[in-house]
Structures are given as C-alpha cells and as structure tokens.
Design a protein around this motif. Structure first.
Motif, PDB file in Angstrom:
ATOM      1  N   HIS A 177       0.826  -1.207   0.000  1.00  0.00           N
ATOM      2  CA  HIS A 177       0.000   0.000   0.000  1.00  0.00           C
ATOM      3  C   HIS A 177       0.860   1.256   0.000  1.00  0.00           C
ATOM      4  CE1 HIS A 177      -2.757   3.138   1.106  1.00  0.00           C
ATOM      5  NE2 HIS A 177      -2.146   3.310   2.260  1.00  0.00           N
ATOM      6  N   GLU A 178       1.856   1.304   0.869  1.00  0.00           N
ATOM      7  CA  GLU A 178       2.644   2.532   1.004  1.00  0.00           C
ATOM      8  C   GLU A 178       3.435   2.838  -0.266  1.00  0.00           C
ATOM      9  OE1 GLU A 178       5.011   2.785   4.494  1.00  0.00           O
ATOM     10  OE2 GLU A 178       3.305   2.747   5.846  1.00  0.00           O
ATOM     11  N   LEU A 179       4.125   1.835  -0.808  1.00  0.00           N
ATOM     12  CA  LEU A 179       4.924   2.087  -2.012  1.00  0.00           C
ATOM     13  C   LEU A 179       4.037   2.417  -3.218  1.00  0.00           C
ATOM     14  CD1 LEU A 179       7.925  -0.406  -2.014  1.00  0.00           C
ATOM     15  CD2 LEU A 179       7.986   2.078  -1.887  1.00  0.00           C
ATOM     16  N   SER A 180       2.909   1.713  -3.337  1.00  0.00           N
ATOM     17  CA  SER A 180       1.997   2.000  -4.448  1.00  0.00           C
ATOM     18  C   SER A 180       1.446   3.411  -4.354  1.00  0.00           C
ATOM     19  CB  SER A 180       0.841   0.985  -4.463  1.00  0.00           C
ATOM     20  OG  SER A 180       1.313  -0.320  -4.645  1.00  0.00           O
ATOM     21  N   ALA A 181       1.101   3.837  -3.130  1.00  0.00           N
ATOM     22  CA  ALA A 181       0.557   5.184  -2.938  1.00  0.00           C
ATOM     23  C   ALA A 181       1.611   6.245  -3.270  1.00  0.00           C
ATOM     24  CB  ALA A 181       0.071   5.349  -1.502  1.00  0.00           C
ATOM     25  N   LEU A 182       2.837   6.024  -2.829  1.00  0.00           N
ATOM     26  CA  LEU A 182       3.898   6.996  -3.114  1.00  0.00           C
ATOM     27  C   LEU A 182       4.268   7.009  -4.588  1.00  0.00           C
ATOM     28  CD1 LEU A 182       6.129   6.393   0.040  1.00  0.00           C
ATOM     29  CD2 LEU A 182       4.674   8.379  -0.435  1.00  0.00           C
ATOM     30  N   TRP A 310       3.559   3.720  16.562  1.00  0.00           N
ATOM     31  CA  TRP A 310       4.165   2.462  16.105  1.00  0.00           C
ATOM     32  C   TRP A 310       3.195   1.648  15.257  1.00  0.00           C
ATOM     33  CZ3 TRP A 310       8.205   4.613  17.219  1.00  0.00           C
ATOM     34  CH2 TRP A 310       8.584   5.042  18.480  1.00  0.00           C
ATOM     35  N   ALA A 311       1.937   2.069  15.145  1.00  0.00           N
ATOM     36  CA  ALA A 311       0.914   1.242  14.487  1.00  0.00           C
ATOM     37  C   ALA A 311       1.289   0.868  13.060  1.00  0.00           C
ATOM     38  CB  ALA A 311      -0.430   1.969  14.505  1.00  0.00           C
ATOM     39  N   ALA A 312       1.853   1.796  12.294  1.00  0.00           N
ATOM     40  CA  ALA A 312       2.217   1.521  10.901  1.00  0.00           C
ATOM     41  C   ALA A 312       3.709   1.724  10.663  1.00  0.00           C
ATOM     42  CB  ALA A 312       1.411   2.406   9.956  1.00  0.00           C
ATOM     43  N   ALA A 313       4.489   1.737  11.747  1.00  0.00           N
ATOM     44  CA  ALA A 313       5.933   1.943  11.606  1.00  0.00           C
ATOM     45  C   ALA A 313       6.606   0.670  11.113  1.00  0.00           C
ATOM     46  CB  ALA A 313       6.542   2.367  12.937  1.00  0.00           C
ATOM     47  N   LEU A 314       7.703   0.849  10.411  1.00  0.00           N
ATOM     48  CA  LEU A 314       8.506  -0.267   9.936  1.00  0.00           C
ATOM     49  C   LEU A 314       9.479  -0.655  11.051  1.00  0.00           C
ATOM     50  CD1 LEU A 314       8.691  -1.555   6.987  1.00  0.00           C
ATOM     51  CD2 LEU A 314      10.852  -0.341   6.820  1.00  0.00           C
ATOM     52  N   GLY A 315       9.473  -1.935  11.443  1.00  0.00           N
ATOM     53  CA  GLY A 315      10.378  -2.377  12.500  1.00  0.00           C
ATOM     54  C   GLY A 315       9.991  -3.761  12.991  1.00  0.00           C
ATOM     55  N   TRP A 316      10.707  -4.220  14.001  1.00  0.00           N
ATOM     56  CA  TRP A 316      10.469  -5.547  14.582  1.00  0.00           C
ATOM     57  C   TRP A 316       9.826  -5.346  15.946  1.00  0.00           C
ATOM     58  CZ3 TRP A 316      14.858  -9.754  15.241  1.00  0.00           C
ATOM     59  CH2 TRP A 316      14.265 -11.003  15.478  1.00  0.00           C
ATOM     60  N   PHE A 317       8.507  -5.204  15.939  1.00  0.00           N
ATOM     61  CA  PHE A 317       7.739  -4.922  17.152  1.00  0.00           C
ATOM     62  C   PHE A 317       7.095  -6.208  17.661  1.00  0.00           C
ATOM     63  CE2 PHE A 317       7.856  -1.033  14.633  1.00  0.00           C
ATOM     64  CZ  PHE A 317       8.120  -0.038  15.565  1.00  0.00           C
ATOM     65  N   VAL A 371       3.324 -20.791  16.519  1.00  0.00           N
ATOM     66  CA  VAL A 371       2.071 -20.480  15.821  1.00  0.00           C
ATOM     67  C   VAL A 371       1.822 -18.981  15.902  1.00  0.00           C
ATOM     68  CG1 VAL A 371      -0.429 -20.790  15.756  1.00  0.00           C
ATOM     69  CG2 VAL A 371       1.045 -22.737  16.300  1.00  0.00           C
ATOM     70  N   SER A 372       1.735 -18.326  14.748  1.00  0.00           N
ATOM     71  CA  SER A 372       1.484 -16.897  14.675  1.00  0.00           C
ATOM     72  C   SER A 372       0.086 -16.651  14.111  1.00  0.00           C
ATOM     73  CB  SER A 372       2.526 -16.235  13.762  1.00  0.00           C
ATOM     74  OG  SER A 372       2.150 -14.904  13.441  1.00  0.00           O
ATOM     75  N   TYR A 373      -0.566 -15.602  14.615  1.00  0.00           N
ATOM     76  CA  TYR A 373      -1.871 -15.204  14.060  1.00  0.00           C
ATOM     77  C   TYR A 373      -1.881 -13.702  13.836  1.00  0.00           C
ATOM     78  CZ  TYR A 373      -6.735 -13.804  13.738  1.00  0.00           C
ATOM     79  OH  TYR A 373      -7.917 -13.229  13.329  1.00  0.00           O
ATOM     80  N   MET A 374      -2.343 -13.284  12.666  1.00  0.00           N
ATOM     81  CA  MET A 374      -2.561 -11.868  12.373  1.00  0.00           C
ATOM     82  C   MET A 374      -3.897 -11.698  11.659  1.00  0.00           C
ATOM     83  SD  MET A 374       0.950  -9.938  11.207  1.00  0.00           S
ATOM     84  CE  MET A 374       0.983 -10.712   9.586  1.00  0.00           C
ATOM     85  N   ASP A 375      -4.613 -10.667  12.041  1.00  0.00           N
ATOM     86  CA  ASP A 375      -5.828 -10.261  11.322  1.00  0.00           C
ATOM     87  C   ASP A 375      -5.447  -9.042  10.488  1.00  0.00           C
ATOM     88  OD1 ASP A 375      -8.263  -9.374  10.398  1.00  0.00           O
ATOM     89  OD2 ASP A 375      -9.283  -9.522  12.337  1.00  0.00           O
ATOM     90  N   VAL A 376      -5.336  -9.228   9.176  1.00  0.00           N
ATOM     91  CA  VAL A 376      -4.882  -8.148   8.293  1.00  0.00           C
ATOM     92  C   VAL A 376      -5.988  -7.695   7.342  1.00  0.00           C
ATOM     93  CG1 VAL A 376      -2.449  -8.775   8.439  1.00  0.00           C
ATOM     94  CG2 VAL A 376      -3.877  -9.875   6.715  1.00  0.00           C
ATOM     95  N   ARG A 377      -7.235  -7.954   7.699  1.00  0.00           N
ATOM     96  CA  ARG A 377      -8.359  -7.590   6.823  1.00  0.00           C
ATOM     97  C   ARG A 377      -8.457  -6.087   6.614  1.00  0.00           C
ATOM     98  NH1 ARG A 377     -13.279  -9.571   9.906  1.00  0.00           N
ATOM     99  NH2 ARG A 377     -11.834  -9.152  11.640  1.00  0.00           N
ATOM    100  N   PHE A 378      -7.988  -5.311   7.600  1.00  0.00           N
ATOM    101  CA  PHE A 378      -8.216  -3.869   7.532  1.00  0.00           C
ATOM    102  C   PHE A 378      -6.964  -3.096   7.130  1.00  0.00           C
ATOM    103  CE2 PHE A 378     -11.013  -5.796  10.743  1.00  0.00           C
ATOM    104  CZ  PHE A 378     -12.213  -5.659  10.061  1.00  0.00           C
ATOM    105  N   VAL A 379      -5.931  -3.801   6.706  1.00  0.00           N
ATOM    106  CA  VAL A 379      -4.781  -3.123   6.120  1.00  0.00           C
ATOM    107  C   VAL A 379      -5.247  -2.432   4.832  1.00  0.00           C
ATOM    108  CG1 VAL A 379      -2.547  -3.507   4.986  1.00  0.00           C
ATOM    109  CG2 VAL A 379      -3.091  -4.698   7.119  1.00  0.00           C
ATOM    110  N   PRO A 380      -4.832  -1.197   4.590  1.00  0.00           N
ATOM    111  CA  PRO A 380      -5.284  -0.498   3.375  1.00  0.00           C
ATOM    112  C   PRO A 380      -5.046  -1.319   2.108  1.00  0.00           C
ATOM    113  CG  PRO A 380      -4.138   1.031   4.820  1.00  0.00           C
ATOM    114  CD  PRO A 380      -3.980  -0.330   5.434  1.00  0.00           C
ATOM    115  N   GLU A 381      -6.065  -1.408   1.276  1.00  0.00           N
ATOM    116  CA  GLU A 381      -6.044  -2.099  -0.012  1.00  0.00           C
ATOM    117  C   GLU A 381      -5.923  -3.621   0.114  1.00  0.00           C
ATOM    118  OE1 GLU A 381      -3.265  -0.392  -2.745  1.00  0.00           O
ATOM    119  OE2 GLU A 381      -4.051   1.630  -2.530  1.00  0.00           O
TER     120      GLU A 381
END
Length: 458
Positions: A177-182, A310-317, A371-381
C-alpha cells in the motif's frame, strides 16, 4: 495475504531491474541504541554466522514502469521510515553496537538493469541470490528492491526483502500500500495521506529507557520459567523425522473462506472468546485427535506496538509468549475458554522485552513449535491483494522445527507452514493440516446457513 517462500511465487518472464540505495549525505554518529530484538539478531549472527533470515513481499502495479516515479517513491519511503537510513555494526573488540544515520533526504536511488529473461528461471535465481546475500543485518542497506516488467501485461512486479532485524510480519503487509501510494503520488503529483509513523530507532531508545513495573516483570519471568520447566519448549504434536542438512519444505493453504471465517468468528463471539483463542482451541483439539495430546503447548508472537506512532511503523515490534492449557473436553467452547484464559495470562509478557527475559533466565529460547496469528483484513487495499498477486515472503530455513502462520484476510483464513525437509515431517504436517481444516470447518458450519461456505459442502 499468503506467506510463502520466493520459490512458491510465480516469478514471470520480463525485464529485471535492481534499485540500489546510496547515501549522498554524510553519515552521522547516532547514540540511540538498537531495540533488544535488533541487538540480539546482530549478536546471534556474529556468533553463528547465520545471515539468512529475511522477510519480504512481492506485488504488482498496473501500467508501465516509470523509472523516475519509482525512484521518487523509494526515496520518499526511505524518508518516511528512518530505520532504512540507519546502519548498526557490532564492534568485535568491545562488543558494543555502533549506529550511524543519514538524515532525511540523504539517500538517492540508482538502477542496474539485467535485461529481459524469456523463461523466468534466471529472474528467480537472481532474486533468490540477491535477497540471501544482501538482506542481512551486517550490511547497509539491509534491504533490497527489484522490479520485473511484464511487458505483455502492461504491469510490473515489485520485489522487496529486508533482514528480520528491521522488519516484522505486520510491517511487510503494509509495504504494498505505502509504495503503491507513493508511486502514484510521484506519477500524478497529487499528495497522498499516509498514516503518520514514528521511528523504530526511537522505539529502541524508549524500550531501553522505559521502566517495567517489577510485578509485571516478575509475572513475565515466572510464566517463562513455568514454560521451560518439565518437558521444555513445546514440540509439534507428531513426529518430524531426523534432522537433515536440507532446506525446510513449506505449504500454504486456505483453511477457511470468507463466509466460513465470519461464521467461525460468530461462534467464537457466542462462546465469549476471541478469534485467536478459537483458533488455538481448534489447534488443541487437532493435537488431541491426531496425537492423543491432552495438553496444548506452543510459542506465539505478541506485538509491542502499544503506542499510535508504532501502528504503521517499519520495525520488529514483536516478542514471544508461551501458550499452555489443558484439553479436558472435546467440546469446542470448553477448550476455547481454556485457550482464552491462557492468552490472558500472557499479557505481562508483551510489556517486557523478550530478549531481556532471555538474559534474565540465562537461556536462549528458540521455539520448536511456533504459531502466529494476524488479522490483516483492515490493512489499506487488502481486498486488492489477490488481483495484484501480492504475497508475503520469507527466507529459506534449515532448522529442525515447525512454524505455522495463520492470517485472516478479506479472502478468508490462510495457513502457511514450514517444516523439516523429510518424508516423515511432510506426511505428518499434511495430516495435521487436514485435521485442523476439518475441525475449523465443522465449527463454522454450525453457524453457517445452508448454501454458504462449509454448509454447502455438508
């Protein structure tokens, strides 16, 4: 978004270009320390020589590639995320970490063209070597970009990989999303509004300076001591064969479609638990079915993005947390409540840097069943990911363990697994995945109306 290796991405034929970040401003000594996770990665690599641990992404952008616009997008993106303009080195003599940083606007981008590959295999081989050799913690940049122009389809693919020390799984799903937008901003001249972000370098400093409540730290340490007592770190419920020097195998499959995922969510809500505890209950019941296990144990990541910057920051959080609960029933609701209680007990762990826990315990904690879980439905695009062939990528691994990533997307729930490269592990992981899929479909079908998702196959 699926999470697989580069070998599983359909690298097309086309013209491959590397994009090289270069500093045209002076590097400035930067006293800010790395995060605990970043420093631990540097030290592990120095001790073991293991460098191949990168995360990446691939996605398509419509239209012909504009060299100028894409160069501008990359420069804007590196200005946005300060960690991309910073370099850390570990002094062999003193053991100290030294950082230097280039100011905003201090990078420019050059290109190297590799011509047109008519079969695609050369492009894949070049990308694999590029990622493995240059997305490493001891080089700058510790990330790489490439584009591949698909001339006959009037679009191009963006490939990106970065060493794990500066990026995590959630960061990866934001890149497209970020690179496409820029890029679109550079093409059109219209300003895009990206969510403001903080600097991962500032996070590392704040993490070091923050004081943790003694009771919270004690609770976190006690949870890990309990997890390490007795049988030790959790193991995959079935045999995974003998350790071999070959690379791990992997699979990716959709275990619930969008309707089934919504139905499963509804069952969890009616049971008064969240989606993740519901998944853990499914995993626990799967372990009981295929291996007779009456106790479910695994290691799972916990995010440390506790502030808005930190919500949309690039890093190892990310930290790590043990999950441990009894499977005293074959009733989904009963087991889901046990899972939810286990998740609730781990809350103190997200407030204590994981590598500080390792130091306090004096034991390296290397998960063997993760075991990892992420809900990414609301990431832009996110809804456009399938049509853009967007994929999260990871490096090859040679370890003797089983890692599973479960991502909920607009399309449904994807399960990606990597496991040892032998026939025993392959057969048993396939058995485990099939059982888990049946279990989750069964739970979701109890809520779906006839004619939808799992209900239409009953």
């Amino acid at each position: 978004m699926e999470f697989t290796e580069l070998a599983d991405y359909p690298v097309p034929v086309g013209a491959l270009t590397e994009w090289l970040l270069c500093a045209h401003a002076d590097w400035v000594d930067d006293p800010r320390p790395p995060s605990y996770a970043h420093e631990a990665r540097l030290r592990r690599c120095a001790e073991s020589g293991d460098r191949e641990s990168w995360l990446g992404t691939a996605f398509e952008i419509e239209g012909p590639l504009s060299i100028g616009a894409f160069r501008s997008a990359l420069e804007k993106w590196t200005d946005r995320h300060e960690v991309l303009r910073s370099h850390t080195t570990l002094d062999d003599e003193t053991g100290r970490v030294h950082r230097c940083t280039v100011p905003r606007g201090g990078l420019h981008v050059e290109t190297v063209s590799h011509g047109y590959d008519v079969v695609g295999g050369d492009n894949f081989a070049h990308l694999q070597q590029l990622f493995d050799e240059h997305a490493s913690p001891d080089s700058w940049p510790s990330y790489v970009f490439a584009t591949l122009e698909i001339v006959e389809r009037d679009r191009f693919v963006v490939f990106f990989a970065a060493d794990h020390s500066i990026i995590d799984g959630f960061s990866i799903v934001l890149v497209a999303h970020e690179l496409s937008a820029l890029y679109e901003e550079s093409l059109s001249g219209r300003t895009v509004d990206l969510f403001p972000v903080g600097s991962y370098i500032d996070f590392g400093r704040e993490e070091r300076e923050a004081s943790v409540d003694p009771d919270t730290e004690y609770a976190a340490l006690d949870l890990w001591r309990s997890a390490l007592d007795g049988p030790g770190l959790p193991e995959f419920p079935l045999e995974i064969g003998q350790r071999t020097p070959t690379a791990q195998q992997n699979l990716s499959t959709w275990i619930l479609d969008a309707d089934q995922a919504s139905a499963f969510d509804s069952v969890c809500r009616e049971t008064d638990v969240g989606f993740f505890p519901g998944l853990l209950a499914g995993l626990a019941l799967t372990g009981a079915e295929v291996a007779g296990q009456q106790r479910f144990r695994t290691i799972t990541p916990v995010h440390t993005r506790h502030a808005p910057e930190w919500a949309a920051a690039l890093g190892w959080f990310v930290g790590l947390s043990p999950i441990d609960f009894e499977v005293q029933s074959d009733d989904f609701g009963v087991v889901a409540h046990a899972a939810a209680a286990s998740v609730a007990r781990t809350k103190p762990i997200s407030l204590v840097p994981f590598d500080r826990i390792e130091t306090e315990l004096g034991i390296p904690i290397l998960p063997r069943f993760f075991v990892s879980y992420m809900d990414v439905r609301f990431v832009p695009e996110a809804p456009s990911w399938p049509e853009r062939n967007a994929r999260a990528l990871r490096s090859r691994q040679y370890t003797h363990d089983v890692y599973a990533w479960i991502n909920r997307t607009p399309r449904g729930v994807n399960l990606a697994v990597r496991y040892p490269g032998n026939d025993i592990a392959s057969a048993n992981v396939q058995t485990w995945v099939a059982s888990l899929s049946r279990r989750l479909e069964h739970v979701s079908s109890s809520y779906l109306p006839v004619g939808f998702g799992a209900g239409s196959r009953s």
